[in-house]
Design a protein around this motif. Structure first.
Motif, PDB file in Angstrom:
ATOM      1  N   PHE A 149       0.716  -1.202  -0.219  1.00 46.72           N
ATOM      2  CA  PHE A 149      -0.331  -0.370  -0.306  1.00 46.72           C
ATOM      3  C   PHE A 149       1.218   1.261  -0.175  1.00 46.72           C
ATOM      4  O   PHE A 149       1.652   1.571   0.347  1.00 46.72           O
ATOM      5  CB  PHE A 149      -0.944   0.124   1.073  1.00 46.72           C
ATOM      6  N   ASP A 150       0.856   2.194  -0.906  1.00 50.46           N
ATOM      7  CA  ASP A 150       1.239   3.840  -0.734  1.00 50.46           C
ATOM      8  C   ASP A 150       2.577   3.623  -0.425  1.00 50.46           C
ATOM      9  O   ASP A 150       3.210   4.333   0.111  1.00 50.46           O
ATOM     10  CB  ASP A 150       0.982   4.167   0.670  1.00 50.46           C
ATOM     11  N   LYS A 151       3.215   2.298  -1.705  1.00 55.01           N
ATOM     12  CA  LYS A 151       4.332   2.506  -2.522  1.00 55.01           C
ATOM     13  C   LYS A 151       4.705   2.636  -4.210  1.00 55.01           C
ATOM     14  O   LYS A 151       5.613   2.630  -4.478  1.00 55.01           O
ATOM     15  CB  LYS A 151       4.833   1.421  -1.755  1.00 55.01           C
ATOM     16  N   GLY A 152       3.501   3.549  -4.674  1.00 60.20           N
ATOM     17  CA  GLY A 152       3.450   3.433  -6.232  1.00 60.20           C
ATOM     18  C   GLY A 152       4.028   4.680  -6.515  1.00 60.20           C
ATOM     19  O   GLY A 152       4.136   6.079  -5.091  1.00 60.20           O
ATOM     20  N   SER A 153       4.250   5.329  -7.658  1.00 61.52           N
ATOM     21  CA  SER A 153       5.520   6.090  -8.044  1.00 61.52           C
ATOM     22  C   SER A 153       4.059   7.753  -7.555  1.00 61.52           C
ATOM     23  O   SER A 153       2.820   7.853  -7.823  1.00 61.52           O
ATOM     24  CB  SER A 153       5.577   6.193  -9.036  1.00 61.52           C
ATOM     25  N   VAL A 154       4.978   8.897  -7.327  1.00 63.33           N
ATOM     26  CA  VAL A 154       3.625   9.588  -7.164  1.00 63.33           C
ATOM     27  C   VAL A 154       3.329  10.118  -8.694  1.00 63.33           C
ATOM     28  O   VAL A 154       4.944  11.129  -9.049  1.00 63.33           O
ATOM     29  CB  VAL A 154       4.356  10.699  -5.737  1.00 63.33           C
ATOM     30  N   LEU A 155       1.914  10.357  -8.735  1.00 65.85           N
ATOM     31  CA  LEU A 155       2.206  10.879 -10.560  1.00 65.85           C
ATOM     32  C   LEU A 155       1.592  12.236 -10.132  1.00 65.85           C
ATOM     33  O   LEU A 155       2.088  13.686 -11.403  1.00 65.85           O
ATOM     34  CB  LEU A 155       1.084   9.895 -11.179  1.00 65.85           C
ATOM     35  N   LYS A 156       0.443  13.194  -9.104  1.00 63.31           N
ATOM     36  CA  LYS A 156       0.241  14.657  -9.048  1.00 63.31           C
ATOM     37  C   LYS A 156       0.182  14.672  -7.657  1.00 63.31           C
ATOM     38  O   LYS A 156      -0.868  13.561  -7.097  1.00 63.31           O
ATOM     39  CB  LYS A 156      -0.943  14.277 -10.307  1.00 63.31           C
ATOM     40  N   GLN A 157       0.164  15.508  -7.116  1.00 61.12           N
ATOM     41  CA  GLN A 157      -0.159  15.818  -6.190  1.00 61.12           C
ATOM     42  C   GLN A 157      -0.060  17.577  -5.696  1.00 61.12           C
ATOM     43  O   GLN A 157       0.210  18.511  -6.523  1.00 61.12           O
ATOM     44  CB  GLN A 157       1.666  16.130  -4.919  1.00 61.12           C
ATOM     45  N   GLU A 158      -1.305  17.899  -4.640  1.00 63.20           N
ATOM     46  CA  GLU A 158      -1.486  19.932  -4.549  1.00 63.20           C
ATOM     47  C   GLU A 158      -1.576  19.154  -2.771  1.00 63.20           C
ATOM     48  O   GLU A 158      -2.837  18.613  -2.607  1.00 63.20           O
ATOM     49  CB  GLU A 158      -2.307  19.742  -5.645  1.00 63.20           C
TER      50      GLU A 158
END
Length: 340
Positions: A149-158
Protein backbone atom coordinates in the motif's frame (compact mmCIF):
# COMPACT_ATOMS: atom_id res chain seq x y z
CA UNK A 1 -10.51 7.29 -30.53
CA UNK A 2 -12.34 4.99 -28.11
CA UNK A 3 -12.21 6.02 -24.44
CA UNK A 4 -10.42 3.98 -21.82
CA UNK A 5 -12.02 0.93 -20.23
CA UNK A 6 -11.76 1.46 -16.47
CA UNK A 7 -12.37 -0.69 -13.40
CA UNK A 8 -13.11 1.57 -10.41
CA UNK A 9 -12.68 0.00 -6.96
CA UNK A 10 -14.35 2.02 -4.18
CA UNK A 11 -16.36 1.92 -0.97
CA UNK A 12 -16.85 5.09 1.09
CA UNK A 13 -17.75 8.79 0.78
CA UNK A 14 -14.20 9.73 -0.30
CA UNK A 15 -14.22 7.26 -3.18
CA UNK A 16 -17.76 8.37 -4.14
CA UNK A 17 -16.73 12.02 -4.32
CA UNK A 18 -13.66 11.21 -6.44
CA UNK A 19 -15.78 9.04 -8.74
CA UNK A 20 -18.32 11.84 -9.11
CA UNK A 21 -15.59 14.17 -10.39
CA UNK A 22 -14.36 11.44 -12.70
CA UNK A 23 -17.87 10.98 -14.11
CA UNK A 24 -18.35 14.73 -14.62
CA UNK A 25 -14.96 15.27 -16.23
CA UNK A 26 -13.32 12.23 -17.82
CA UNK A 27 -16.50 10.35 -18.67
CA UNK A 28 -18.29 13.31 -20.24
CA UNK A 29 -15.17 14.27 -22.19
CA UNK A 30 -14.97 10.69 -23.52
CA UNK A 31 -11.53 9.99 -22.01
CA UNK A 32 -13.30 7.04 -20.40
CA UNK A 33 -15.45 4.92 -22.66
CA UNK A 34 -16.51 2.22 -20.18
CA UNK A 35 -16.46 2.28 -16.39
CA UNK A 36 -17.35 -0.67 -14.17
CA UNK A 37 -17.78 -0.17 -10.45
CA UNK A 38 -16.05 -2.95 -8.49
CA UNK A 39 -17.57 -3.31 -5.02
CA UNK A 40 -17.18 -5.70 -2.14
CA UNK A 41 -19.92 -8.23 -1.50
CA UNK A 42 -22.97 -7.17 0.49
CA UNK A 43 -23.19 -8.50 4.03
CA UNK A 44 -26.00 -9.36 6.38
CA UNK A 45 -26.35 -7.34 9.57
CA UNK A 46 -28.77 -5.72 11.97
CA UNK A 47 -31.10 -7.56 14.33
CA UNK A 48 -31.22 -11.21 13.40
CA UNK A 49 -28.93 -10.56 10.41
CA UNK A 50 -32.02 -9.70 8.39
CA UNK A 51 -30.65 -6.53 6.78
CA UNK A 52 -28.55 -6.48 3.62
CA UNK A 53 -25.67 -4.05 4.20
CA UNK A 54 -23.94 -2.44 1.22
CA UNK A 55 -20.94 -0.13 0.97
CA UNK A 56 -22.14 3.43 0.28
CA UNK A 57 -20.69 3.55 -3.23
CA UNK A 58 -23.12 0.86 -4.42
CA UNK A 59 -26.08 3.22 -3.96
CA UNK A 60 -24.24 5.90 -5.93
CA UNK A 61 -23.44 3.45 -8.73
CA UNK A 62 -27.08 2.38 -8.96
CA UNK A 63 -28.17 6.02 -9.13
CA UNK A 64 -25.72 6.64 -11.98
CA UNK A 65 -26.71 3.33 -13.65
CA UNK A 66 -23.15 2.04 -13.61
CA UNK A 67 -22.36 -1.60 -14.16
CA UNK A 68 -21.62 -3.09 -10.71
CA UNK A 69 -19.33 -6.08 -10.33
CA UNK A 70 -18.50 -7.84 -7.06
CA UNK A 71 -14.91 -8.77 -6.23
CA UNK A 72 -13.23 -9.09 -2.86
CA UNK A 73 -11.05 -12.18 -2.78
CA UNK A 74 -7.84 -12.13 -4.79
CA UNK A 75 -9.19 -14.85 -7.06
CA UNK A 76 -12.31 -12.77 -7.76
CA UNK A 77 -10.28 -9.68 -8.62
CA UNK A 78 -7.89 -11.69 -10.78
CA UNK A 79 -10.85 -13.11 -12.72
CA UNK A 80 -11.65 -9.53 -13.83
CA UNK A 81 -8.62 -9.74 -16.12
CA UNK A 82 -10.94 -11.37 -18.64
CA UNK A 83 -12.64 -7.98 -19.10
CA UNK A 84 -9.48 -6.50 -20.66
CA UNK A 85 -9.47 -3.20 -18.77
CA UNK A 86 -7.04 -0.46 -19.74
CA UNK A 87 -6.81 1.02 -16.28
CA UNK A 88 -7.80 0.31 -12.67
CA UNK A 89 -8.56 3.04 -10.14
CA UNK A 90 -8.74 2.08 -6.46
CA UNK A 91 -9.88 4.70 -3.95
CA UNK A 92 -10.50 3.77 -0.28
CA UNK A 93 -11.14 0.17 -1.30
CA UNK A 94 -9.34 -1.21 1.73
CA UNK A 95 -7.71 -4.09 -0.10
CA UNK A 96 -4.48 -4.44 -2.05
CA UNK A 97 -5.17 -4.97 -5.74
CA UNK A 98 -3.39 -8.21 -6.75
CA UNK A 99 -0.28 -8.02 -8.88
CA UNK A 100 -1.66 -10.54 -11.37
CA UNK A 101 -4.63 -8.28 -12.15
CA UNK A 102 -2.46 -5.14 -12.37
CA UNK A 103 -0.21 -6.86 -14.93
CA UNK A 104 -3.24 -7.50 -17.12
CA UNK A 105 -3.96 -3.76 -17.43
CA UNK A 106 -2.62 -1.72 -20.30
CA UNK A 107 -1.71 1.24 -18.06
CA UNK A 108 -1.67 -0.30 -14.59
CA UNK A 109 -3.57 1.25 -11.70
CA UNK A 110 -4.13 4.59 -9.96
CA UNK A 111 -5.04 5.64 -6.43
CA UNK A 112 -6.12 8.90 -4.79
CA UNK A 113 -4.68 9.24 -1.28
CA UNK A 114 -5.74 12.05 1.11
CA UNK A 115 -2.29 13.16 2.23
CA UNK A 116 0.94 14.51 0.78
CA UNK A 117 2.66 11.16 0.31
CA UNK A 118 4.88 9.66 1.51
CA UNK A 119 3.64 11.41 4.66
CA UNK A 120 0.76 9.52 6.27
CA UNK A 121 0.91 6.40 4.16
CA UNK A 122 -1.62 3.92 5.48
CA UNK A 123 -5.34 3.63 6.19
CA UNK A 124 -6.04 6.73 8.34
CA UNK A 125 -4.30 9.84 6.94
CA UNK A 126 -7.28 12.15 7.57
CA UNK A 127 -7.49 11.25 11.25
CA UNK A 128 -3.76 11.68 11.84
CA UNK A 129 -3.68 15.02 10.04
CA UNK A 130 -6.32 16.33 12.46
CA UNK A 131 -4.98 14.59 15.57
CA UNK A 132 -1.52 16.06 15.02
CA UNK A 133 -2.82 19.54 14.23
CA UNK A 134 -0.89 19.71 10.96
CA UNK A 135 -0.76 23.17 9.38
CA UNK A 136 -0.51 21.82 5.82
CA UNK A 137 -2.14 18.90 4.04
CA UNK A 138 -3.12 17.91 0.53
CA UNK A 139 -3.85 15.04 -1.81
CA UNK A 140 -1.83 12.67 -3.98
CA UNK A 141 -2.53 10.66 -7.13
CA UNK A 142 -0.18 7.69 -7.21
CA UNK A 143 0.35 4.59 -9.29
CA UNK A 144 -0.79 1.38 -7.61
CA UNK A 145 2.11 -0.64 -6.25
CA UNK A 146 1.83 -4.38 -6.93
CA UNK A 147 2.77 -5.55 -3.42
CA UNK A 148 2.54 -2.69 -0.90
CA UNK A 149 0.00 0.00 0.00
CA UNK A 150 1.02 3.61 -0.78
CA UNK A 151 4.41 2.77 -2.26
CA UNK A 152 3.57 3.60 -5.88
CA UNK A 153 5.10 6.45 -7.88
CA UNK A 154 3.62 9.87 -7.11
CA UNK A 155 2.11 11.21 -10.34
CA UNK A 156 0.38 14.36 -9.11
CA UNK A 157 0.18 16.15 -5.77
CA UNK A 158 -1.49 19.34 -4.59
CA UNK A 159 -1.72 21.27 -1.33
CA UNK A 160 -5.20 22.06 0.03
CA UNK A 161 -5.36 25.84 0.52
CA UNK A 162 -8.87 25.64 2.01
CA UNK A 163 -7.70 23.52 4.95
CA UNK A 164 -8.73 24.84 8.40
CA UNK A 165 -6.69 22.97 11.05
CA UNK A 166 -8.69 24.21 14.05
CA UNK A 167 -12.13 23.19 12.81
CA UNK A 168 -11.80 20.37 10.28
CA UNK A 169 -13.47 17.03 10.94
CA UNK A 170 -12.56 13.79 9.21
CA UNK A 171 -15.65 14.19 7.01
CA UNK A 172 -15.13 17.86 6.10
CA UNK A 173 -11.43 17.38 5.33
CA UNK A 174 -12.16 14.22 3.36
CA UNK A 175 -14.65 16.07 1.17
CA UNK A 176 -12.22 18.94 0.56
CA UNK A 177 -9.41 16.56 -0.42
CA UNK A 178 -11.74 14.51 -2.61
CA UNK A 179 -12.80 17.71 -4.37
CA UNK A 180 -9.11 18.41 -4.93
CA UNK A 181 -8.11 14.84 -5.79
CA UNK A 182 -10.99 14.02 -8.14
CA UNK A 183 -9.96 16.63 -10.74
CA UNK A 184 -6.28 15.63 -10.32
CA UNK A 185 -7.28 12.04 -11.05
CA UNK A 186 -9.18 13.22 -14.13
CA UNK A 187 -6.06 15.09 -15.29
CA UNK A 188 -4.03 11.87 -15.07
CA UNK A 189 -6.73 9.95 -16.96
CA UNK A 190 -6.76 12.63 -19.68
CA UNK A 191 -2.97 12.52 -19.97
CA UNK A 192 -3.07 8.73 -20.26
CA UNK A 193 -5.78 8.88 -22.90
CA UNK A 194 -3.92 11.50 -24.93
CA UNK A 195 -0.42 10.03 -24.62
CA UNK A 196 -1.10 6.30 -24.21
CA UNK A 197 1.08 6.23 -21.10
CA UNK A 198 0.91 7.32 -17.46
CA UNK A 199 2.58 10.64 -16.55
CA UNK A 200 6.17 10.65 -15.34
CA UNK A 201 6.56 10.51 -11.52
CA UNK A 202 7.06 13.81 -9.70
CA UNK A 203 9.52 14.53 -6.91
CA UNK A 204 8.20 15.07 -3.39
CA UNK A 205 9.92 16.63 -0.39
CA UNK A 206 7.75 15.10 2.34
CA UNK A 207 9.23 12.60 4.78
CA UNK A 208 7.69 9.15 5.13
CA UNK A 209 5.33 8.47 8.04
CA UNK A 210 2.69 5.83 8.64
CA UNK A 211 -0.94 6.54 9.60
CA UNK A 212 -2.40 3.40 11.21
CA UNK A 213 -6.02 3.01 12.22
CA UNK A 214 -6.51 4.99 15.45
CA UNK A 215 -6.04 2.95 18.61
CA UNK A 216 -9.26 2.34 20.60
CA UNK A 217 -7.51 3.93 23.59
CA UNK A 218 -7.63 7.32 21.86
CA UNK A 219 -11.41 7.42 22.30
CA UNK A 220 -11.13 7.68 26.11
CA UNK A 221 -10.39 11.09 27.61
CA UNK A 222 -7.64 11.31 30.23
CA UNK A 223 -8.65 14.55 31.92
CA UNK A 224 -5.33 14.94 33.74
CA UNK A 225 -3.32 14.69 30.52
CA UNK A 226 -5.29 16.14 27.60
CA UNK A 227 -5.62 19.85 26.90
CA UNK A 228 -8.80 21.37 25.49
CA UNK A 229 -7.16 21.56 22.05
CA UNK A 230 -6.20 17.88 22.16
CA UNK A 231 -9.71 16.82 23.21
CA UNK A 232 -11.28 18.83 20.38
CA UNK A 233 -8.83 17.37 17.86
CA UNK A 234 -9.73 13.85 18.99
CA UNK A 235 -13.44 14.60 18.70
CA UNK A 236 -13.02 16.14 15.23
CA UNK A 237 -10.90 13.21 14.06
CA UNK A 238 -12.66 10.28 15.72
CA UNK A 239 -16.20 11.36 16.60
CA UNK A 240 -17.83 10.73 20.02
CA UNK A 241 -15.41 10.12 22.90
CA UNK A 242 -15.98 8.49 26.25
CA UNK A 243 -15.14 8.77 29.92
CA UNK A 244 -16.24 7.11 33.18
CA UNK A 245 -18.39 8.11 36.14
CA UNK A 246 -18.06 6.58 39.60
CA UNK A 247 -21.33 5.20 40.96
CA UNK A 248 -22.39 4.22 44.47
CA UNK A 249 -26.01 3.08 44.39
CA UNK A 250 -27.40 1.49 47.56
CA UNK A 251 -30.94 0.87 46.35
CA UNK A 252 -31.76 -2.35 44.51
CA UNK A 253 -29.92 -3.36 42.53
CA UNK A 254 -26.93 -2.02 44.52
CA UNK A 255 -23.80 -1.14 42.53
CA UNK A 256 -20.43 0.41 43.25
CA UNK A 257 -17.98 0.95 40.41
CA UNK A 258 -17.48 2.78 37.11
CA UNK A 259 -19.98 3.30 34.30
CA UNK A 260 -19.09 4.54 30.83
CA UNK A 261 -20.42 7.86 29.55
CA UNK A 262 -20.21 8.73 25.82
CA UNK A 263 -19.69 12.42 25.02
CA UNK A 264 -20.89 13.95 21.75
CA UNK A 265 -21.32 17.44 20.27
CA UNK A 266 -18.15 18.67 21.98
CA UNK A 267 -16.86 22.22 21.55
CA UNK A 268 -14.14 24.36 23.17
CA UNK A 269 -14.90 27.21 25.56
CA UNK A 270 -12.69 30.26 25.49
CA UNK A 271 -13.78 31.64 28.86
CA UNK A 272 -16.19 30.94 31.73
CA UNK A 273 -17.51 32.94 34.66
CA UNK A 274 -15.52 33.26 37.86
CA UNK A 275 -18.23 31.31 39.71
CA UNK A 276 -17.90 28.33 37.35
CA UNK A 277 -14.12 28.58 37.49
CA UNK A 278 -14.24 28.37 41.27
CA UNK A 279 -16.58 25.38 41.08
CA UNK A 280 -14.55 23.39 38.53
CA UNK A 281 -11.11 23.14 40.11
CA UNK A 282 -9.99 19.65 39.09
CA UNK A 283 -9.75 18.13 35.58
CA UNK A 284 -12.83 16.02 34.90
CA UNK A 285 -15.14 18.02 37.16
CA UNK A 286 -18.38 19.07 35.48
CA UNK A 287 -21.48 21.16 35.93
CA UNK A 288 -24.53 21.99 33.83
CA UNK A 289 -25.34 25.32 32.21
CA UNK A 290 -28.32 26.22 30.07
CA UNK A 291 -27.00 24.84 26.79
CA UNK A 292 -24.54 22.12 27.77
CA UNK A 293 -22.31 20.40 30.28
CA UNK A 294 -19.11 22.28 31.16
CA UNK A 295 -16.15 19.99 31.91
CA UNK A 296 -12.72 20.99 33.17
CA UNK A 297 -9.83 19.82 31.00
CA UNK A 298 -6.13 19.95 31.86
CA UNK A 299 -5.79 23.59 30.81
CA UNK A 300 -9.30 24.88 30.18
CA UNK A 301 -12.89 23.80 29.57
CA UNK A 302 -15.06 22.06 27.01
CA UNK A 303 -18.82 22.08 26.47
CA UNK A 304 -20.74 18.86 25.75
CA UNK A 305 -24.33 18.96 24.46
CA UNK A 306 -25.10 15.24 24.15
CA UNK A 307 -24.30 12.45 26.61
CA UNK A 308 -25.06 8.74 26.76
CA UNK A 309 -24.84 6.99 30.13
CA UNK A 310 -24.02 3.27 29.93
CA UNK A 311 -27.22 1.27 29.38
CA UNK A 312 -29.32 4.31 28.44
CA UNK A 313 -30.04 6.47 25.40
CA UNK A 314 -28.56 9.83 24.47
CA UNK A 315 -29.62 12.87 26.51
CA UNK A 316 -29.06 16.61 26.58
CA UNK A 317 -27.05 17.96 29.49
CA UNK A 318 -30.02 18.96 31.66
CA UNK A 319 -31.67 15.55 31.36
CA UNK A 320 -28.33 13.86 32.03
CA UNK A 321 -27.81 15.86 35.22
CA UNK A 322 -31.37 15.22 36.40
CA UNK A 323 -30.92 11.46 36.00
CA UNK A 324 -27.52 11.26 37.75
CA UNK A 325 -28.68 10.83 41.39
CA UNK A 326 -30.70 7.72 40.51
CA UNK A 327 -27.96 6.25 38.30
CA UNK A 328 -24.83 7.13 40.27
CA UNK A 329 -26.01 7.79 43.81
CA UNK A 330 -24.68 10.62 45.92
CA UNK A 331 -21.32 11.01 44.19
CA UNK A 332 -19.08 13.92 43.19
CA UNK A 333 -19.66 15.46 39.75
CA UNK A 334 -16.38 14.37 38.21
CA UNK A 335 -15.52 12.19 35.22
CA UNK A 336 -12.68 9.70 35.59
CA UNK A 337 -10.07 7.99 33.44
CA UNK A 338 -10.09 4.20 33.68
CA UNK A 339 -6.61 2.80 33.05
CA UNK A 340 -7.48 -0.80 33.92
Amino acid sequence: MVGLKVAYFGSDFFSIRCLDHLMNLSFKQHHIGTLDLIAKHSKRGGRGNKQILETPIVSYAKLKQLNILRAEKNSEIESLSANSYDLAIAVSYGKLIPQTFLKSLRYGGLNVHPSLLPKYSGPAPLQHTILNGDSVTGVTVQALHPTTFDKGSVLKQEVCHDYRPDSETTESLGLKLADLGGPLLSDVVKFTFDNLILPEPVETSNEYSYAPKPSPSLYQINWNVLSTTEIIRRFNALGPLYTFKHCHVVKKPPFTGLKRVILDKISPIADISSNLSAELTTPGMFTSVEDGLIIKSLDGYIKVKSLKFQGFGSQDSNSFMASLPKRTGDSVHVFLFNDS
